[in-house]
Design an enzyme around this catalytic site. Structure first.
Site, PDB file in Angstrom:
ATOM      1  N   SER A  51      38.217  41.646  36.672  1.00 12.91           N
ATOM      2  CA  SER A  51      37.415  40.677  35.929  1.00 12.91           C
ATOM      3  C   SER A  51      36.541  41.434  34.945  1.00 12.91           C
ATOM      4  CB  SER A  51      36.539  39.852  36.875  1.00 12.91           C
ATOM      5  OG  SER A  51      35.383  40.572  37.263  1.00 12.91           O
ATOM      6  N   GLU A  60      37.659  46.595  35.933  1.00 13.84           N
ATOM      7  CA  GLU A  60      36.408  45.955  35.521  1.00 13.84           C
ATOM      8  C   GLU A  60      36.299  45.991  34.004  1.00 13.84           C
ATOM      9  OE1 GLU A  60      33.380  46.829  39.253  1.00 13.84           O
ATOM     10  OE2 GLU A  60      33.143  47.964  37.399  1.00 13.84           O
ATOM     11  N   CYS A  61      35.996  44.865  33.397  1.00 13.74           N
ATOM     12  CA  CYS A  61      35.711  44.759  31.975  1.00 13.74           C
ATOM     13  C   CYS A  61      36.818  45.425  31.148  1.00 13.74           C
ATOM     14  CB  CYS A  61      34.327  45.332  31.669  1.00 13.74           C
ATOM     15  SG  CYS A  61      33.630  44.727  30.103  1.00 13.74           S
ATOM     16  N   GLY A  62      36.569  46.584  30.544  1.00 11.48           N
ATOM     17  CA  GLY A  62      37.599  47.246  29.765  1.00 11.48           C
ATOM     18  C   GLY A  62      38.829  47.568  30.574  1.00 11.48           C
TER      19      GLY A  62
END
Length: 443
Positions: A433, A332-334
């Site tokens: 994502s 997720e993200c990072g």
């Protein structure tokens, strides 16, 4: 019955909610009160400070992304074994998303109405005196079912300033519980996503102690406790409520260090309650996922600040690639950025990442991405089967330079209904994502 609770809210961001909340938590704990804390909204930094102040895990209560049954269960769990729950609001009291989610608009007022907890309004009175009473009167009557039980004045300039505000406030019938003086030293350090993480804040214990003394000297914690009310939520079945998002495996390797710290407490706790075992490892310490795990999770965080160290962590990168050859890895993200081919830092230096996905991201080409998301899975993945709709939140400044040919993971829609198109990526057993998942499947 859940323990009594109170909500710390404000007319706008930057009014002093966090200062009052942390000081109140520290002051009550120093008095021997078993106090728990909660945070309205998808913030993944404030719960870390709450945990440091209370000695208990923090929890998010998200009135947009969480369905009512999950909210009720988390309210009950947040207060388990505590004498009091102090819940910090988000933005202004009535501010929420542009469109409703499963639980409402995401505002602090939604949580106040759902729980029945009274609101203590923090009002920054810089540049005003009698006008503060008009503001409070308007907030008190704006939405039936939201009860403002008291006011704390913040950034008071002098005893005379306080007296003028309190004189006008007396006409509202809402008690002033205290007044905090102007003191820039009370601020915590910040960076691009908000406060610097609790784990990275030097001298945090001493800062919390000072905040506790300040609040005890200028606000009566006992009066705040006396205002609290039990949560009017459904308690039946709360303990048995399933996880917010299904576990990614039975034994889940979870990246955890200052580069990968943005895992929602309710998500990990829900996995444990569902019988999953969490095995933590540190990419920054060049640790690969534990070999006996059957899935790996890379949460969000700040890989852009540590891209050089991650690029040099050959054991981690090689181990993650070997792991992904036979078992699912989700980011997720990072975590998604670290799974990609490269990451460009703020100085423009391009660093090789794990290469599980082809995506290339840049922190040098900054653009804010912020908001709630509906996310429909386009293929089977760790969070659920194809077609599942989950709720989440996006907050980052990184830009996707190249998808690298990855197949998209989600079809994404913003809270206001705007179609954001396909997002994220999947390749083999790797998927991820920029969306921080909060709950789902929904509907």
């Amino acid at each position: 019955m859940p323990p009594p609770g109170v909500i710390i809210a404000a007319p706008a961001s930057g009014s002093g909610k966090t200062t009052l909340t942390l000081g109140l938590l520290a002051a009550l704990r120093a008095r021997g009160v078993a106090v728990a804390a909660a945070k309205v909204g998808p913030d993944y930094i404030d719960p870390g400070f709450h945990a440091a102040a209370t000695g208990r895990p923090g929890v998010n209560l998200d009135g947009w992304a969480m369905p009512p049954a999950l909210l009720d269960a988390l309210v009950v769990r947040a207060g388990a074994g505590a004498d009091l729950v102090v819940c910090e609001g988000v933005m202004g009291l009535f501010d929420g998303a542009a469109g409703p989610g499963p639980g409402g608009t995401g505002s602090t007022a939604d949580i106040a109405m759902r729980t029945g907890w009274p609101v203590v309004l923090v009002v920054d009175v810089r540049g005003q005196s009698h006008s503060a009473a008009a503001l409070v009167r308007g907030f008190a009557g704006h939405r039936p079912g939201v009860r403002i039980a008291g006011v704390v004045l913040n950034a008071v300039g002098s005893p005379r300033h306080r007296a003028m505000v309190e004189e006008a406030m007396a006409e509202t019938g809402i008690p002033v519980l205290g007044a905090l003086p102007r003191d820039p030293s009370l601020s915590l350090p910040e960076r691009h996503l908000g406060l610097v993480q609790a784990e990275e804040t030097a001298g945090l214990a001493g800062h919390l102690e000072r905040l506790g003394r300040l609040v005890a000297a200028h606000v009566d914690p006992g009066r705040v406790v006396a205002l609290a009310a039990p949560a009017a939520v459904a308690t039946a079945g709360a303990a048995a409520r399933g996880p917010a998002v299904r576990p990614f495996g039975q034994r889940i390797a979870v990246a955890r260090d200052i580069a990968f710290a943005f895992a929602y407490p309710h998500l990990l706790d829900g996995w444990r309650r569902a019988g999953a075992e969490l095995l933590f490892f540190s990419p920054l310490a060049d640790e690969p996922p534990p070999a006996d795990a059957d899935a790996a999770f890379l949460p969000g965080g700040y890989p852009e600040l540590h891209a050089g160290r991650l690029a040099a962590a050959a054991r981690w990168r090689d181990g993650l690639r070997a792991f992904a050859a036979t078992r699912p890895v989700y980011g997720e993200c990072g975590g998604y950025m670290a799974m990609g081919a490269t990451l460009e830092d703020a100085d423009g230096t391009v660093h090789p990442m794990a290469g599980l996905l082809g995506v290339r991201t840049s922190f040098a080409r900054r653009r804010l991405h912020l908001g709630y998301r509906w996310a429909r899975l386009l293929a089977d993945a760790p969070p659920g089967p194809a077609g599942s709709v989950l709720t989440g939140h996006e907050f980052h400044y990184a830009t996707t330079v190249d998808t690298g040919g990855d197949a998209p993971l989600f079809a994404c829609t913003a809270a206001d209904g705007t179609d954001l198109g396909p997002v994220g990526g999947r390749r083999g057993l790797a998927a991820g994502s920029f969306i921080h998942l909060v709950a789902g499947p929904v509907g």
